[in-house]
Structure formats: structure tokens, C-alpha cells
Enzyme design. Structure first.
Site, PDB file in Angstrom:
ATOM      1  N   GLU A 121      37.133  32.205  76.253  1.00  0.00           N
ATOM      2  CA  GLU A 121      36.380  32.205  74.995  1.00  0.00           C
ATOM      3  C   GLU A 121      37.146  32.998  73.939  1.00  0.00           C
ATOM      4  O   GLU A 121      37.508  34.153  74.152  1.00  0.00           O
ATOM      5  CB  GLU A 121      34.998  32.839  75.194  1.00  0.00           C
ATOM      6  CG  GLU A 121      34.120  32.107  76.177  1.00  0.00           C
ATOM      7  CD  GLU A 121      33.680  30.750  75.662  1.00  0.00           C
ATOM      8  OE1 GLU A 121      33.455  30.614  74.440  1.00  0.00           O
ATOM      9  OE2 GLU A 121      33.571  29.835  76.491  1.00  0.00           O
ATOM     10  N   GLU A 161      28.944  40.301  74.564  1.00  0.00           N
ATOM     11  CA  GLU A 161      29.693  39.036  74.521  1.00  0.00           C
ATOM     12  C   GLU A 161      29.713  38.357  75.887  1.00  0.00           C
ATOM     13  O   GLU A 161      29.592  37.127  75.982  1.00  0.00           O
ATOM     14  CB  GLU A 161      31.116  39.270  74.018  1.00  0.00           C
ATOM     15  CG  GLU A 161      31.893  37.989  73.796  1.00  0.00           C
ATOM     16  CD  GLU A 161      31.254  37.094  72.741  1.00  0.00           C
ATOM     17  OE1 GLU A 161      31.063  35.880  73.030  1.00  0.00           O
ATOM     18  OE2 GLU A 161      30.940  37.571  71.644  1.00  0.00           O
ATOM     19  N   GLU A 203      25.276  30.933  77.202  1.00  0.00           N
ATOM     20  CA  GLU A 203      25.769  29.655  76.679  1.00  0.00           C
ATOM     21  C   GLU A 203      26.202  28.727  77.803  1.00  0.00           C
ATOM     22  O   GLU A 203      25.934  27.525  77.754  1.00  0.00           O
ATOM     23  CB  GLU A 203      26.934  29.896  75.715  1.00  0.00           C
ATOM     24  CG  GLU A 203      26.497  30.456  74.388  1.00  0.00           C
ATOM     25  CD  GLU A 203      27.663  30.664  73.426  1.00  0.00           C
ATOM     26  OE1 GLU A 203      28.836  30.486  73.834  1.00  0.00           O
ATOM     27  OE2 GLU A 203      27.402  30.997  72.274  1.00  0.00           O
TER      28      GLU A 203
END
Length: 121
Positions: free
Chosen positions: A28, A69, A76
Site C-alpha cells: 500500500e 494505517e 479495506e
């Protein structure tokens, strides 16, 4: 009690899973950017912090960003696993996780500003 590994073997397996998680998060771009931020901030915290407590608070505020994060990325991944079609609850979950990251970044900025003000003002 569920069957599984115990003792040192459980710790070893948990460590392997954690490393896999960090490797997955590295894919990511947001996580990579936040790690790059830490490359600058962690050494700077030793200069800016006048006491060990201030230095620890500066580093902790940065670590909270990484933790947020990681949780955001995990949420997600789970939501996307369920499906890519729009669903209000899936959108809410992603938005709330994103808000956690945003709040952690605001906390980081506030902590660093307060420590800097204490040092220079």
C-alpha cells in the site's frame, strides 16, 4: 480452548503472521509514505525532544499513525474481499477507518507542534 500452537511455537507462528502482515501492508502506497515519514521523524524526535519522555511521546504519536494505517488497510482488505459493489455499510467501514488514519495524523501534528513550541517558545 481451541487447539493450536502453544509456548514458543505460538510466539514464532504469531511473529511469522505479523511479518506477513507488514509485507502485505508494504504493498500500500500510503503505508510506504508513512514509513518514509518515520525515517525523517524518528531521528528528528531525538533532537526535538528535550527529555526521554518528550522523545517517547513524539515517537509514539508517529507509531499510532502506522497502527491506524495497518488497521485501515486490514478493514479495506476484508471489505474488498466481500465484494466490490457499493454497499452503504462497506463504505461506512472504509470511511471510518480512513477517519482513524486522519485523526492519527492530526494527533501527530498536534503533538509535534506542542513539543516544538515547548522547546522554542
Amino acid at each position: 480452548m481451541k487447539p493450536g500452537y502453544t509456548g514458543i511455537e505460538r510466539i514464532r507462528k504469531a511473529s511469522q503472521f505479523s511479518m506477513k502482515g507488514l509485507q502485505a501492508a508494504w504493498e500500500e502506497s500510503a503505508f510506504r509514505q508513512e514509513v518514509a515519514l518515520g525515517v525523517a521523524l524518528v531521528p528528528l524526535s531525538f533532537w526535538l525532544g528535550q527529555t526521554l519522555v518528550e522523545t517517547a511521546v513524539l515517537i509514539t504519536s508517529y507509531a499510532i499513525v502506522l497502527i491506524a494505517e495497518l488497521l485501515n488497510t486490514a478493514i479495506e482488505a476484508v471489505v474488498d474481499r466481500v465484494g466490490h459493489e457499493h454497499h452503504d455499510l462497506a463504505g461506512r467501514a472504509k470511511d471510518i477507518a480512513s477517519a482513524a488514519v486522519a485523526l492519527s495524523l492530526l494527533l501527530l501534528g498536534a503533538v509535534w507542534a506542542l513539543v516544538a513550541a515547548h522547546r522554542f517558545l
